[in-house]
Design a protein around this motif. Structure first.
Motif, PDB file in Angstrom:
ATOM      1  N   GLN A 224       0.827  -1.210   0.000  1.00  0.00           N
ATOM      2  CA  GLN A 224       0.000   0.000   0.000  1.00  0.00           C
ATOM      3  C   GLN A 224       0.857   1.254   0.000  1.00  0.00           C
ATOM      4  O   GLN A 224       0.578   2.204  -0.709  1.00  0.00           O
ATOM      5  N   ARG A 225       1.914   1.203   0.822  1.00  0.00           N
ATOM      6  CA  ARG A 225       2.775   2.368   0.903  1.00  0.00           C
ATOM      7  C   ARG A 225       3.382   2.678  -0.460  1.00  0.00           C
ATOM      8  O   ARG A 225       3.493   3.832  -0.863  1.00  0.00           O
ATOM      9  N   ALA A 226       3.739   1.622  -1.186  1.00  0.00           N
ATOM     10  CA  ALA A 226       4.315   1.812  -2.520  1.00  0.00           C
ATOM     11  C   ALA A 226       3.290   2.407  -3.480  1.00  0.00           C
ATOM     12  O   ALA A 226       3.622   3.196  -4.353  1.00  0.00           O
ATOM     13  N   GLU A 227       2.021   2.032  -3.324  1.00  0.00           N
ATOM     14  CA  GLU A 227       1.002   2.469  -4.278  1.00  0.00           C
ATOM     15  C   GLU A 227       0.371   3.808  -3.925  1.00  0.00           C
ATOM     16  O   GLU A 227       0.124   4.624  -4.799  1.00  0.00           O
ATOM     17  N   ILE A 228       0.032   4.003  -2.645  1.00  0.00           N
ATOM     18  CA  ILE A 228      -0.767   5.187  -2.304  1.00  0.00           C
ATOM     19  C   ILE A 228      -0.061   6.123  -1.329  1.00  0.00           C
ATOM     20  O   ILE A 228      -0.638   7.113  -0.908  1.00  0.00           O
ATOM     21  N   GLY A 229       1.174   5.800  -0.945  1.00  0.00           N
ATOM     22  CA  GLY A 229       1.931   6.700  -0.080  1.00  0.00           C
ATOM     23  C   GLY A 229       1.679   6.436   1.397  1.00  0.00           C
ATOM     24  O   GLY A 229       0.717   5.784   1.780  1.00  0.00           O
ATOM     25  N   THR A 230       2.583   6.981   2.218  1.00  0.00           N
ATOM     26  CA  THR A 230       2.537   6.698   3.654  1.00  0.00           C
ATOM     27  C   THR A 230       1.274   7.244   4.312  1.00  0.00           C
ATOM     28  O   THR A 230       0.638   6.569   5.125  1.00  0.00           O
ATOM     29  N   ARG A 231       0.882   8.461   3.922  1.00  0.00           N
ATOM     30  CA  ARG A 231      -0.229   9.117   4.608  1.00  0.00           C
ATOM     31  C   ARG A 231      -1.518   8.308   4.462  1.00  0.00           C
ATOM     32  O   ARG A 231      -2.189   7.983   5.436  1.00  0.00           O
ATOM     33  N   TRP A 232      -1.835   7.940   3.219  1.00  0.00           N
ATOM     34  CA  TRP A 232      -3.071   7.191   2.991  1.00  0.00           C
ATOM     35  C   TRP A 232      -3.001   5.783   3.573  1.00  0.00           C
ATOM     36  O   TRP A 232      -4.006   5.237   4.022  1.00  0.00           O
ATOM     37  N   THR A 233      -1.778   5.206   3.586  1.00  0.00           N
ATOM     38  CA  THR A 233      -1.628   3.888   4.201  1.00  0.00           C
ATOM     39  C   THR A 233      -1.969   3.969   5.682  1.00  0.00           C
ATOM     40  O   THR A 233      -2.677   3.107   6.220  1.00  0.00           O
ATOM     41  N   LEU A 234      -1.490   5.034   6.340  1.00  0.00           N
ATOM     42  CA  LEU A 234      -1.776   5.199   7.768  1.00  0.00           C
ATOM     43  C   LEU A 234      -3.257   5.474   7.997  1.00  0.00           C
ATOM     44  O   LEU A 234      -3.853   4.937   8.935  1.00  0.00           O
ATOM     45  N   VAL A 235      -3.856   6.309   7.138  1.00  0.00           N
ATOM     46  CA  VAL A 235      -5.302   6.557   7.242  1.00  0.00           C
ATOM     47  C   VAL A 235      -6.040   5.231   7.131  1.00  0.00           C
ATOM     48  O   VAL A 235      -6.930   4.912   7.925  1.00  0.00           O
ATOM     49  N   GLY A 236      -5.633   4.420   6.143  1.00  0.00           N
ATOM     50  CA  GLY A 236      -6.268   3.122   5.935  1.00  0.00           C
ATOM     51  C   GLY A 236      -6.130   2.237   7.162  1.00  0.00           C
ATOM     52  O   GLY A 236      -7.101   1.609   7.600  1.00  0.00           O
ATOM     53  N   MET A 237      -4.933   2.194   7.755  1.00  0.00           N
ATOM     54  CA  MET A 237      -4.722   1.362   8.937  1.00  0.00           C
ATOM     55  C   MET A 237      -5.579   1.834  10.100  1.00  0.00           C
ATOM     56  O   MET A 237      -6.127   1.020  10.848  1.00  0.00           O
ATOM     57  N   GLY A 238      -5.682   3.148  10.247  1.00  0.00           N
ATOM     58  CA  GLY A 238      -6.530   3.706  11.303  1.00  0.00           C
ATOM     59  C   GLY A 238      -7.966   3.245  11.149  1.00  0.00           C
ATOM     60  O   GLY A 238      -8.604   2.784  12.105  1.00  0.00           O
ATOM     61  N   ILE A 239      -8.471   3.329   9.913  1.00  0.00           N
ATOM     62  CA  ILE A 239      -9.855   2.916   9.656  1.00  0.00           C
ATOM     63  C   ILE A 239     -10.005   1.417   9.943  1.00  0.00           C
ATOM     64  O   ILE A 239     -10.971   0.993  10.587  1.00  0.00           O
ATOM     65  N   GLN A 240      -9.023   0.625   9.493  1.00  0.00           N
ATOM     66  CA  GLN A 240      -9.102  -0.825   9.706  1.00  0.00           C
ATOM     67  C   GLN A 240      -9.197  -1.164  11.192  1.00  0.00           C
ATOM     68  O   GLN A 240     -10.053  -1.957  11.607  1.00  0.00           O
ATOM     69  N   LEU A 241      -8.310  -0.568  11.992  1.00  0.00           N
ATOM     70  CA  LEU A 241      -8.301  -0.894  13.417  1.00  0.00           C
ATOM     71  C   LEU A 241      -9.603  -0.439  14.082  1.00  0.00           C
ATOM     72  O   LEU A 241     -10.182  -1.165  14.891  1.00  0.00           O
ATOM     73  N   ALA A 242     -10.069   0.747  13.714  1.00  0.00           N
ATOM     74  CA  ALA A 242     -11.304   1.262  14.305  1.00  0.00           C
ATOM     75  C   ALA A 242     -12.486   0.375  13.932  1.00  0.00           C
ATOM     76  O   ALA A 242     -13.277  -0.036  14.798  1.00  0.00           O
ATOM     77  N   VAL A 243     -12.599   0.056  12.647  1.00  0.00           N
ATOM     78  CA  VAL A 243     -13.718  -0.780  12.183  1.00  0.00           C
ATOM     79  C   VAL A 243     -13.652  -2.144  12.861  1.00  0.00           C
ATOM     80  O   VAL A 243     -14.657  -2.658  13.363  1.00  0.00           O
ATOM     81  N   ALA A 244     -12.450  -2.745  12.901  1.00  0.00           N
ATOM     82  CA  ALA A 244     -12.297  -4.077  13.465  1.00  0.00           C
ATOM     83  C   ALA A 244     -12.718  -4.101  14.928  1.00  0.00           C
ATOM     84  O   ALA A 244     -13.477  -4.971  15.359  1.00  0.00           O
ATOM     85  N   TRP A 245     -12.240  -3.127  15.675  1.00  0.00           N
ATOM     86  CA  TRP A 245     -12.531  -3.123  17.115  1.00  0.00           C
ATOM     87  C   TRP A 245     -14.021  -2.879  17.375  1.00  0.00           C
ATOM     88  O   TRP A 245     -14.670  -3.609  18.112  1.00  0.00           O
ATOM     89  N   LEU A 246     -14.567  -1.862  16.707  1.00  0.00           N
ATOM     90  CA  LEU A 246     -15.970  -1.522  16.922  1.00  0.00           C
ATOM     91  C   LEU A 246     -16.884  -2.690  16.546  1.00  0.00           C
ATOM     92  O   LEU A 246     -17.802  -3.050  17.280  1.00  0.00           O
ATOM     93  N   LEU A 247     -16.601  -3.296  15.413  1.00  0.00           N
ATOM     94  CA  LEU A 247     -17.430  -4.387  14.919  1.00  0.00           C
ATOM     95  C   LEU A 247     -17.325  -5.595  15.846  1.00  0.00           C
ATOM     96  O   LEU A 247     -18.323  -6.255  16.162  1.00  0.00           O
ATOM     97  N   SER A 248     -16.098  -5.869  16.295  1.00  0.00           N
ATOM     98  CA  SER A 248     -15.849  -6.999  17.171  1.00  0.00           C
ATOM     99  C   SER A 248     -16.608  -6.820  18.489  1.00  0.00           C
ATOM    100  O   SER A 248     -17.264  -7.735  18.982  1.00  0.00           O
ATOM    101  N   VAL A 249     -16.524  -5.609  19.051  1.00  0.00           N
ATOM    102  CA  VAL A 249     -17.223  -5.311  20.299  1.00  0.00           C
ATOM    103  C   VAL A 249     -18.727  -5.427  20.080  1.00  0.00           C
ATOM    104  O   VAL A 249     -19.456  -6.012  20.900  1.00  0.00           O
ATOM    105  N   LEU A 250     -19.190  -4.908  18.945  1.00  0.00           N
ATOM    106  CA  LEU A 250     -20.625  -4.966  18.629  1.00  0.00           C
ATOM    107  C   LEU A 250     -21.106  -6.412  18.572  1.00  0.00           C
ATOM    108  O   LEU A 250     -22.133  -6.769  19.166  1.00  0.00           O
ATOM    109  N   VAL A 251     -20.339  -7.261  17.883  1.00  0.00           N
ATOM    110  CA  VAL A 251     -20.713  -8.671  17.755  1.00  0.00           C
ATOM    111  C   VAL A 251     -20.816  -9.312  19.126  1.00  0.00           C
ATOM    112  O   VAL A 251     -21.789 -10.000  19.443  1.00  0.00           O
ATOM    113  N   PHE A 252     -19.819  -9.053  19.974  1.00  0.00           N
ATOM    114  CA  PHE A 252     -19.831  -9.701  21.283  1.00  0.00           C
ATOM    115  C   PHE A 252     -20.951  -9.158  22.173  1.00  0.00           C
ATOM    116  O   PHE A 252     -21.690  -9.919  22.791  1.00  0.00           O
ATOM    117  N   GLN A 253     -21.082  -7.829  22.212  1.00  0.00           N
ATOM    118  CA  GLN A 253     -22.070  -7.231  23.104  1.00  0.00           C
ATOM    119  C   GLN A 253     -23.492  -7.634  22.706  1.00  0.00           C
ATOM    120  O   GLN A 253     -24.289  -8.039  23.548  1.00  0.00           O
TER     121      GLN A 253
END
Lengths: 756, 77
Positions: free
Chosen positions: A721-750
């Motif tokens: 990703q870093r090679a294709e879209i640059g560091t900034r967007w890669t980090l934005v993407g990772m932020g979204i991934q972690l947020a979505v993963a955690w929220l969804l995981s908590v939602l499923v369990f709760q």
């Protein structure tokens, strides 16, 4: 400027269209890979220019041999292949420029091609352009040639697909074509390396001619566009020639046409001094052009309906020239030729069968990257764990380092294990790249994009985006690289951000292990649910991104050339696979070896229970275990706030393949050789999840699987990703991934723990 | 009429291209210039058309068909 004759007889020796002997020019030249395109190593530079799908890259491979370098053009994110071409006693650098339909760029790739051809201020400008022209689609290809002839670079035409054209009853006379276009035309069959020798001789001749007579810029002759256009261009050309800053940098004729048609290249003028007079003259000239055009010998019926657009006038005049050239050099057996390729299309793109065939092909790709790749991968893994590992261990002991110390451990568990992990990717990636090359080379890829276009539009992506997404189900890393088939930067970015939500085959092994341990006979359903969720996430996050970060994005309409079907050749498929594989090993290698080494170091540094020897520190007492313990509470709301689980997720960040191994390590259990049978790992996992979830075991495991699906796939994907879209967007993407993963995981369990 | 009104096996002559400059430019470089004969070879699963533009085969979606104003030369039998 008077209209020039289009039949200047500069054509020299033209070989027969079907030489019987392979040309001698095509021996591979020893040429090690270089870091970037290096202008100093050869005495001249030749660029290959052409439409997509004309055999340009095949020609490039034929003249350079396998020794070539693929990399970014300096200062750009455009990938360009360079190699050495031996022309008799001299070696020139040959650059395979990105395929383009015209010199009016609409993507960074096309822009590079245009700039290199016209901008004299640019380093790396070619001394000669070989324009690759497809005989089976002559008119469209000549349209690009017409523009390249205006760029002021000497041109030699390589005529490909003469046999394909002949098979359709289209007879292209190369000699007549050469006379009509005014530059040498050499028929070549790059797949069989025919005609390369003649092409090399022609290029060498043109290069020495240009060297002897100064650069051919002055002779940038272009094609005859007929009277009103030529007169207007000539007047504007006089003004341009009188402005040194401009005339030194751009070919006058090209710039005049660019200004008249408001082409994107006109923007270059903004940087230059003394252009006021030119700017002032342009609107007048344009009016003259538009007013004069319709009355003057309309090239094609319907001309007069288009009276408001200089660009259309020029395009029509260029096509008029093209039709003149075609008339002078082509004999056709019939009017409306129905090719066998058309007949195949009647089936493969039809309303009834298009989609089923597409799904069948995708199923085949998927099976090959999972079922076929798996035994190869595990075979390689056991080879590395067994003979290779003990071999290196024996060697380390032999030289007196041993395997227990830091150095030995670092070599064995860092370097060897890291390289091993990288190598197990090889069968999977090789299969993936072979399939990609087959789909591309056969011509089916374009059909597939057409068939699924409408469905992809539903999630706001063009049909072509289906490819990276489908490939992602095998592995996200080549999928990210595959986003390059999208011409629009924002579409490419959006697709790159969505690929990580495609559940890859590495994640599948973890799902299968967990589902078999926890869901027994319903294991299949649980795994299937992950795939459904993956698709839902792609759609929903795609919609979400388009409503937020990508708001106001206009859709790119589908206009897609369908190249004729052809039988893929082993050489082309093999070479493409090897190039992509080598590229992958180079990009991913460092990151994977480094992260594996880092994880080993973390797990070897003891923090509790006294100093163990490296590699013998129990994971629980290592820095790694301590880190896992620290972040574990973050997962308590999701039902798996336990260090075993967070440790697995930590290594999962490196590679999903490592998740099962980490579970085994943290429980000091043997790693299961078959994920369908967890062995002694099973009961321990059940105990942990039952404990952390307060009895809602199944829900907690589902929540864990959901997190596993949605968070960052692996370091290799991040690197890609870093090679294709640059560091900034890669980090934005990772932020979204972690947020979505955690929220969804908590939602499923709760929610889940309320219901079950 | 525009290309949406054409059916497989129809032949039509292109009159003018509507739409924005970018789209017109892309279409023109692919051979869609006024006067060009377009042959409809087939219709895709999702409504787009498969066209013969000279010797090239080009797939276009419904939205692009809307932008291509044509005269029908010969309707399918």
């Amino acid at each position: 400027m008077a209209a020039r004759p289009v039949t200047s007889p500069t054509t020299r020796r033209i070989p027969s269209p079907q030489p019987t002997r392979p040309a001698p020019c095509c021996e591979p030249v020893t040429d090690g890979p270089v870091g970037e395109v290096d202008p100093a190593r050869h005495d001249a530079r030749v660029a290959l220019v052409g439409n997509p799908n004309v055999g340009k890259s095949t020609l490039f491979n034929a003249v350079t041999g396998a020794r070539q370098h693929v990399g970014n053009w300096p200062g750009k994110t455009v990938h360009v292949a360079t190699g050495t071409w031996r022309l008799g006693d001299r070696a020139v650098e040959v650059v395979d420029l990105p395929g383009t339909y015209s010199l009016l760029p609409q993507s960074p790739d096309e822009e590079l091609t245009r700039d290199l051809l016209v901008d004299r201020g640019l380093a790396g400008r070619p001394d000669l352009a070989v324009v690759v022209v497809d005989a089976s689609n002559l008119a469209r290809n000549l349209y690009l040639l017409a523009q390249v002839l205006e760029a002021g670079v000497p041109v030699v035409v390589a005529l490909t697909m003469v046999d394909v054209a002949a098979g359709r009853g289209i007879d292209v006379d190369a000699e007549a074509l050469g006379r009509a276009v005014g530059v040498p035309v050499v028929p070549v069959v790059p797949r069989q390396r025919r005609g390369c020798g003649e092409l090399a001789a022609e290029v060498a001749h043109a290069l020495s001619h240009a060297a002897a007579h100064g650069r051919a810029d002055a002779a940038a002759h272009g094609v005859d566009l007929g009277q009103p256009v030529e007169a207007v261009v000539a007047d504007l050309g006089v003004l341009i020639a009188a402005t040194p800053a401009v005339a030194e940098r751009f070919p006058a004729r090209w710039l005049a046409l660019e200004l008249l048609t408001e082409g994107p290249g006109a923007a270059h003028l903004a940087d230059l001094a003394g252009t006021e007079a030119i700017h002032a003259a342009v609107p007048v000239a344009r009016r003259r052009l538009i007013e004069a055009a319709p009355g003057d010998e309309p090239a094609l019926p319907g001309d007069d309906l288009f009276d408001d657009d200089a660009e259309t006038v020029v395009a029509e005049r260029r096509y008029a020239w093209v039709h003149g050239v075609v008339a002078a050099s082509v004999r056709r057996a019939g009017e409306d030729i129905v090719t066998w390729s058309d007949r195949i299309d009647r089936v493969l793109t039809s309303r009834l069968l298009g989609l089923p065939v597409f799904l069948l092909v995708m199923w085949g790709v998927f099976e090959a990257t999972t079922r076929v790749a798996a035994p190869l991968q595990s075979g390689l893994q056991s080879l590395l764990d067994g003979p290779v590992g003990s071999g290196v261990g024996w060697l380390l002991t032999r030289v007196g380092i041993g395997t227990d110390g830091w150095v030995g451990g670092l070599v064995l568990n860092g370097l060897v294990a890291g390289v091993g992990q990288l190598l197990t990717f090889v069968p999977l990636m090789a299969i993936m790249f072979v399939l990609l090359a087959l789909l591309e080379d056969s011509g089916y890829m374009a059909r597939a994009a057409f068939v699924v276009d409408r469905f992809m539009r539903l999630i706001g992506l063009p049909g072509r985006a289906f490819l990276p997404l489908i490939v992602g189900f095998g592995c996200n890393v080549p999928a990210i690289a595959g986003t390059r088939i999208l011409s629009d930067t924002r579409q490419r970015l959006l697709t790159s951000l969505l690929v990580p939500y495609v559940t890859c085959s590495a994640r599948l092994t973890v799902y299968v292990l967990l589902a078999n341990v926890f869901f027994g006979s319903s294991a299949g359903t649980a795994v299937f649910a992950m795939y459904v969720l993956s698709i839902a996430l792609i759609i929903l996050i795609g919609l979400g991104l388009r409503r937020t970060l990508f708001r106001g994005h206009t859709r790119e309409p589908l206009v897609l050339e369908l190249p004729a079907y052809r039988r893929p050749t082993a050489r082309v498929v093999g070479l493409q696979t090897w190039q992509k594989l080598a590229g992958f090993l180079k990009t991913a290698g460092g990151i994977i070896v480094l992260t594996v080494t880092a994880v080993w170091l973390l797990s070897s540094i003891p923090v509790r229970g006294g100093a163990g020897t490296p590699g013998h520190t129990p994971v629980e007492q290592s820095l790694f275990g301590a880190t896992a313990r620290t972040i574990a509470p973050a997962f308590a709301p999701a039902g798996y706030g336990d260090w075993h689980a967070s440790a697995a997720l930590m290594t999962g960040f490196v590679a999903k393949e490592a998740v099962v191994a980490t579970f085994a390590q943290t429980y000091s259990a043997a790693e299961p050789s078959d994920v369908h049978r967890a062995g002694q790992l099973g009961p321990q996992l059940v105990a942990t999840f039952t404990h952390t979830s307060g009895g809602h075991t199944a829900v907690a495991v589902l929540a864990f699987m959901v997190f596993l699906l949605a968070y960052t796939p692996c370091m290799a994907t991040v690197a890609a990703q870093r090679a294709e879209i640059g560091t900034r967007w890669t980090l934005v993407g990772m932020g979204i991934q972690l947020a979505v993963a955690w929220l969804l995981s908590v939602l499923v369990f709760q929610v889940g723990s309320l219901l079950w | 009429m525009d290309l949406r009104d054409c059916r497989p096996a129809d032949r039509a002559r292109l009159n003018r291209i509507e739409g924005d400059r970018q789209q017109r430019r892309r279409l023109m470089e692919l051979g869609f210039v006024p006067g060009q004969i377009l042959r409809v070879l087939g219709r895709g699963a999702t409504g787009g058309l498969l066209l013969a533009v000279g010797d090239a085969r080009i797939a276009v979606d419904v939205e692009t068909c809307r932008a291509l104003r044509v005269d029908l030369i010969r309707a399918a039998a």
